[in-house]
Design a protein around this motif. Structure first.
Motif, PDB file in Angstrom:
ATOM      1  N   PRO A   1     -15.606 -13.724 -28.625  1.00 20.32           N
ATOM      2  CA  PRO A   1     -14.284 -13.164 -28.299  1.00 20.32           C
ATOM      3  C   PRO A   1     -14.340 -11.668 -28.010  1.00 20.32           C
ATOM      4  CG  PRO A   1     -14.133 -14.656 -30.178  1.00 20.32           C
ATOM      5  CD  PRO A   1     -15.591 -14.482 -29.879  1.00 20.32           C
ATOM      6  N   LYS A   2     -15.282 -10.969 -28.629  1.00 19.21           N
ATOM      7  CA  LYS A   2     -15.428  -9.544 -28.381  1.00 19.21           C
ATOM      8  C   LYS A   2     -16.035  -9.322 -27.004  1.00 19.21           C
ATOM      9  CE  LYS A   2     -17.423  -5.427 -30.528  1.00 19.21           C
ATOM     10  NZ  LYS A   2     -18.255  -4.953 -31.668  1.00 19.21           N
ATOM     11  N   PRO A   3     -15.373  -8.568 -26.129  1.00 20.37           N
ATOM     12  CA  PRO A   3     -15.883  -8.366 -24.764  1.00 20.37           C
ATOM     13  C   PRO A   3     -17.295  -7.778 -24.764  1.00 20.37           C
ATOM     14  CG  PRO A   3     -13.632  -7.557 -24.966  1.00 20.37           C
ATOM     15  CD  PRO A   3     -14.090  -7.887 -26.341  1.00 20.37           C
TER      16      PRO A   3
ATOM     17  N   VAL B   1     -26.733  -9.597 -27.167  1.00 21.17           N
ATOM     18  CA  VAL B   1     -26.136  -8.314 -26.823  1.00 21.17           C
ATOM     19  C   VAL B   1     -24.880  -8.134 -27.655  1.00 21.17           C
ATOM     20  CG1 VAL B   1     -25.166  -6.881 -24.987  1.00 21.17           C
ATOM     21  CG2 VAL B   1     -27.033  -8.459 -24.474  1.00 21.17           C
ATOM     22  N   ASN B   2     -24.761  -6.988 -28.311  1.00 19.79           N
ATOM     23  CA  ASN B   2     -23.597  -6.742 -29.175  1.00 19.79           C
ATOM     24  C   ASN B   2     -23.088  -5.319 -28.975  1.00 19.79           C
ATOM     25  OD1 ASN B   2     -21.620  -6.896 -31.107  1.00 19.79           O
ATOM     26  ND2 ASN B   2     -23.014  -6.668 -32.840  1.00 19.79           N
ATOM     27  N   PRO B   3     -21.941  -5.162 -28.301  1.00 20.50           N
ATOM     28  CA  PRO B   3     -21.344  -3.823 -28.180  1.00 20.50           C
ATOM     29  C   PRO B   3     -20.613  -3.477 -29.481  1.00 20.50           C
ATOM     30  CG  PRO B   3     -20.051  -5.449 -26.964  1.00 20.50           C
ATOM     31  CD  PRO B   3     -21.210  -6.187 -27.554  1.00 20.50           C
ATOM     32  N   ILE B   4     -21.204  -2.589 -30.265  1.00 15.48           N
ATOM     33  CA  ILE B   4     -20.611  -2.213 -31.546  1.00 15.48           C
ATOM     34  C   ILE B   4     -19.280  -1.503 -31.330  1.00 15.48           C
ATOM     35  CG2 ILE B   4     -21.005  -0.977 -33.706  1.00 15.48           C
ATOM     36  CD1 ILE B   4     -22.898  -3.306 -33.237  1.00 15.48           C
ATOM     37  N   SER B   5     -19.237  -0.664 -30.292  1.00 16.14           N
ATOM     38  CA  SER B   5     -18.022   0.054 -29.931  1.00 16.14           C
ATOM     39  C   SER B   5     -18.079   0.353 -28.445  1.00 16.14           C
ATOM     40  CB  SER B   5     -17.894   1.349 -30.748  1.00 16.14           C
ATOM     41  OG  SER B   5     -18.938   2.238 -30.417  1.00 16.14           O
ATOM     42  N   ASP B   6     -17.070   1.080 -27.970  1.00 11.16           N
ATOM     43  CA  ASP B   6     -17.062   1.431 -26.553  1.00 11.16           C
ATOM     44  C   ASP B   6     -18.227   2.337 -26.179  1.00 11.16           C
ATOM     45  OD1 ASP B   6     -14.785  -0.040 -26.195  1.00 11.16           O
ATOM     46  OD2 ASP B   6     -13.417   1.673 -26.395  1.00 11.16           O
ATOM     47  N   SER B   7     -18.784   3.026 -27.155  1.00  9.04           N
ATOM     48  CA  SER B   7     -19.855   3.973 -26.872  1.00  9.04           C
ATOM     49  C   SER B   7     -21.212   3.545 -27.424  1.00  9.04           C
ATOM     50  CB  SER B   7     -19.499   5.352 -27.448  1.00  9.04           C
ATOM     51  OG  SER B   7     -19.331   5.266 -28.849  1.00  9.04           O
ATOM     52  N   LEU B   8     -21.286   2.390 -28.083  1.00 11.79           N
ATOM     53  CA  LEU B   8     -22.539   1.969 -28.704  1.00 11.79           C
ATOM     54  C   LEU B   8     -22.782   0.481 -28.460  1.00 11.79           C
ATOM     55  CD1 LEU B   8     -24.995   2.401 -30.547  1.00 11.79           C
ATOM     56  CD2 LEU B   8     -23.489   2.003 -32.511  1.00 11.79           C
TER      57      LEU B   8
END
Length: 820
Positions: free
Chosen positions: A381-383, A441-448
């Motif tokens: 669910p997380k983009p 692949v895991n985007p922890i935040s918009d910048s990481l």
């Protein structure tokens, strides 16, 4: 791609709509409004159209998207009173329809709403979204094959030789900046050769000069990713291409695609046949105390024929909105033959002929390759968060038969007058490769963002060379034990990686990763009780040979500029031709033999990239350097037992240092013309024992495309390679020019014409120079030819997709996937 971007934008709009509080009217009743959206010109239903209901004061009430049949429904409406229905979609004029909701009319069928296309907006969208032949980014170059008129009806090598920065040598090896590249197909390594793929089945070629740790550490020469065509449009479509050319060239390609709901099916068949009459030569002078004492001259007429056919099947199934699974199968058959006549002579120091003769060489070969893949993808669910897993299996079975008949003469008399020397060689190979890969692949935040994965590759190969000589006395063939070999290879590579990607302030970016690869290689020659092996890591002393770090810095600047700096460590393992100890006769006096003792080479590489985008194009400049330990290099020497016989092999040199600059410029001086120019200039310093050689060289490549009136497009391709150094000499310069033209007859038909190598000038050669001998060689991969091809496109697709598919330029067909 545009379809999904539009859909994404619509969904964002609806999400914003539904996240707002509902307007509460005076009544507690629930009303429903429904109808159908159709195109005003074609009367066909439209899908994914946004339908929004607002009050007369523009307060949002509810909304929906139309279905594939054009139907829409708005229910749960608690507001009573006059309101407006807004119908909108990119490429159409917004439709506003006043309606009234009251307790006496809580269910309304407003019928068919005719939606009018916005012609002016569509024209603007088409102009902006045209796709060019080459797209340049800071991390990779994307080459759109459909845009290259000269590749129609050809194979993968025809595509490779046109890609800026890439080169194809006489042995069909693809190189980038004078280094062998790793070939991927749809993001995964492959055992297929480029001449085994049809150009008409390739959508794009992606060139990555310094890949991150997500890719194999053996990608020191860069990665070339072949993106195959796949249908992503609802409905069905396909194409048929037929072509004919000089030198008995024939080609046919059929591609079929079908997509409905959760299933996407694709199938393709390709046939390609052609002949190549070429010439070559070998001229050698041998020395004693710097004085010539003998000469060897050979001229060859070669006639090679190759026939290839392949079948590709694919099935994609959407298990849910976030999970999908794909099955791909590929079968290829290659049949090739060669009839060569080599005429040779030996001369003494006074150039008096002492021996002359001819050698008739006949070769017939056949190989079958099967490749299968299962690919699973799950989106969270997380983009941007996703998990992919795939299992790939490749198998190749091949057999080749060579026969040589050699006649020798002295002063006009045939040695053994009626008994020329006859020998033959049969080669059987069986290769099996299984690969499993898992990526997360895991985007922890918009910048990481973090990336991690695992890969295991198992390769088992067996090559059997059976050499025989004919005995006239016994009227029988006897095995030549010296030339007969059995070579078995077991190679296992297990790898894991972790990549850390961070966006910093003021346009800065940072990426750091580490890859660990365990390498195990064993080669056996059981009939001669020989074995060769290496393993990393096998002890603490070589533990460093298993770690491959990479670090990248980037900066996005104003005025569409971007800067990148990267460093990485790579490995290059010897390929089959470099390590196979089986003897291969190039001609009577030259043999090629691999070196099974060849160790991997390790490469430290750095790169600085600068990309600037202009209104009429862009320029990409790369400064790069490589320091290689134990580099693989071609080595040429006289046989210790026969000074007239020369041996080509590969050795590990001491080191090699390369630095250079590469510039790629794309310029569109007008809407009708596109120019792409690439030049690579570099210096090489090579040390191998007592041999040292260094020097500058360069290569250049250009593509000029022009759109003429009456739907005609013309294209001119040119390339030049300056001599580059070898440990014992240098290569010869090489150049060539191709011309192609395409005519779009209708939406369904187009015809293209190609002249390959207009001046018949693409020749590969080497100049060797040592204290013992000098030698000049030249040969060709293919001769000049003409080819004409016709393509027919057909299909029935979703109307909305047709309205928003970008305009395709001349030379493009509809058999591929979405535009970028």
């Amino acid at each position: 791609m545009q379809k999904y971007l539009v859909l994404f934008a619509q969904l964002l709009l609806l999400n914003q709509l539904f996240s707002q509080p509902k307007f509460q009217g005076k009544a507690a009743l629930s009303a429903k409004v429904y109808g159908k959206i159709i195109d005003s010109q074609t009367n066909q239903p439209l899908e994914f159209v946004t339908v929004v209901l607002k009050t007369n004061k523009d307060s949002l009430l509810t909304g929906s998207l139309s279905k594939s049949n054009g139907d829409f429904m708005l229910d749960g409406i608690t507001y009573m009173g006059p309101c407006k229905l807004y119908v909108s979609f990119i490429g159409y004029k917004t439709l506003i329809k006043p309606i009234s909701i009251n307790p006496q009319l809580v269910e309304q069928d407003i019928g068919n709403l005719k939606f009018e296309p916005n012609i002016e907006l569509l024209k603007e969208t088409e102009v902006v979204s045209e796709k060019s032949t080459v797209q340049m980014n800071i991390d990779r170059r994307v080459y759109n094959v459909d845009k290259d008129l000269s590749t129609k009806g050809g194979n993968g090598l025809d595509v490779m030789k046109n890609v800026p920065g890439l080169a194809v040598d006489a042995d069909n090896n693809v190189t980038l900046r004078n280094s062998n590249v790793q070939i991927f197909i749809d993001g995964r390594p492959t055992t297929l050769q480029m001449n085994q793929l049809a150009a008409d089945q390739i959508e794009q070629v992606e060139v990555i000069s310094n890949p991150s740790v997500k890719f194999d550490a053996s990608s020191s020469g860069g990665i070339v990713n072949i993106v195959m065509k796949k249908n992503v449009k609802p409905g069905y479509n396909g194409l048929v291409t037929l072509g004919v050319g000089t030198n008995d060239r024939y080609n046919a390609n059929v591609s079929l695609n079908f997509k409905k709901d959760k299933i996407n099916l694709s199938a393709g068949y390709n046939f390609n046949k052609g002949s190549n009459p070429t010439k070559g030569y070998v001229y050698r002078t041998s020395y004693k105390n710097e004085t010539p004492f003998s000469y060897y001259d050979q001229d060859a007429d070669n006639f090679n024929t190759a026939q290839m056919q392949n079948v590709r099947l694919g099935l994609d199934y959407s298990m849910s909105n976030r999970s999908s699974i794909s099955f791909t199968g590929f079968f290829m058959q290659m049949i090739h033959s060669s009839d060569d006549v080599q005429v040779f002579k030996f001369s003494d120091s006074d150039k008096v002929v002492t021996l002359y003769g001819d050698r008739l060489f006949k070769m017939e070969g056949k190989s079958n390759t099967f490749s299968g893949q299962i690919f699973f993808k799950h989106k969270f669910p997380k983009p941007g968060k996703e998990l992919t897993s795939d299992l790939t299996y490749n198998k190749t079975l091949g057999v080749q038969f060579n026969e040589n008949t050699t006649s020798n003469y002295i002063s006009g008399n045939l040695l053994l007058p009626e008994n020329p020397v006859i020998d033959n060689l049969t080669t059987d190979d069986n290769t099996n490769v299984a690969t499993y890969q898992l990526d997360f692949v895991n985007p922890i935040s918009d910048s990481l963002k973090i990336e991690m994965g695992f890969r295991s590759n198992y390769k088992l190969s067996s090559y059997v060379n059976t050499a025989k000589k004919y005995n006239y006395t016994d009227d029988a063939y006897y095995v030549d034990t010296f030339l007969t070999n059995v070579f078995d290879i077991t190679e296992i590579i297990n790898a894991g990686y972790f990549n850390y990607i961070r966006k910093l302030k003021k346009g800065f970016g940072f990426q750091a990763g580490l890859r660990f690869e365990q390498t195990y290689f064993v080669g056996n020659i059981p009939n001669k009780e020989q074995s060769f092996s290496y393993s990393y890591p096998s002890k603490l002393e070589n533990l460093q040979n298993a770690f491959f770090p990479a670090i990248y810095f980037s900066k996005k600047m104003s005025n569409n500029q971007e800067f990148q700096l990267n460093f990485s460590r790579k490995i290059s393992r010897g390929n089959f031709f470099q390590m196979n100890p089986n003897v291969h006769f190039i001609d009577k006096q030259n043999i090629r033999i691999g070196n099974p003792n060849l160790k991997p080479e390790f490469i430290n590489m750095g790169e600085v990239n600068y990309n600037k985008i202009f209104s009429t194009g862009n320029v990409l400049v790369s400064l790069y350097s490589k320091y290689v330990t134990d580099p693989h290099t071609l080595y040429f020497y006289q046989s210790p037992t026969d000074s007239s016989l020369f041996i080509n092999t590969f050795i590990n040199a001491d080191n090699r240092f390369v630095y250079g600059i590469e510039k790629t410029i794309k310029w569109s001086p007008s809407k009708k013309m596109d120019i792409t120019f690439n030049v690579n200039t570099f210096n090489t310093n090579l040390t191998a024992g007592n041999l040292t050689n260094s020097g500058f060289t360069f290569s250049a490549k250009s593509i000029i495309a022009y759109r003429l009136p009456f739907n005609i497009s013309a294209q001119l391709n040119g390339d030049y390679e300056h001599p580059r150094i070898l440990p014992q000499g240098k290569t010869k310069y090489r150049y060539g020019i191709d011309f192609s033209v395409n005519k779009i007859i209708s939406k369904a038909w187009n015809v293209s014409f190609l002249v390959s190598d207009i001046f018949n000038s693409r020749r590969f050669g080497m100049d060797y120079e040592t204290p013992e001998f000098t030698q000049v060689t030249q040969r060709r991969r293919e001769a000049r030819f003409f080819r004409i091809s016709a393509t027919y496109n057909f299909g029935k697709q979703d109307l909305m997709q047709n309205r928003n598919t970008k305009k395709r330029e001349p030379g493009m067909n509809s058999g591929g996937g979405d535009e970028m």
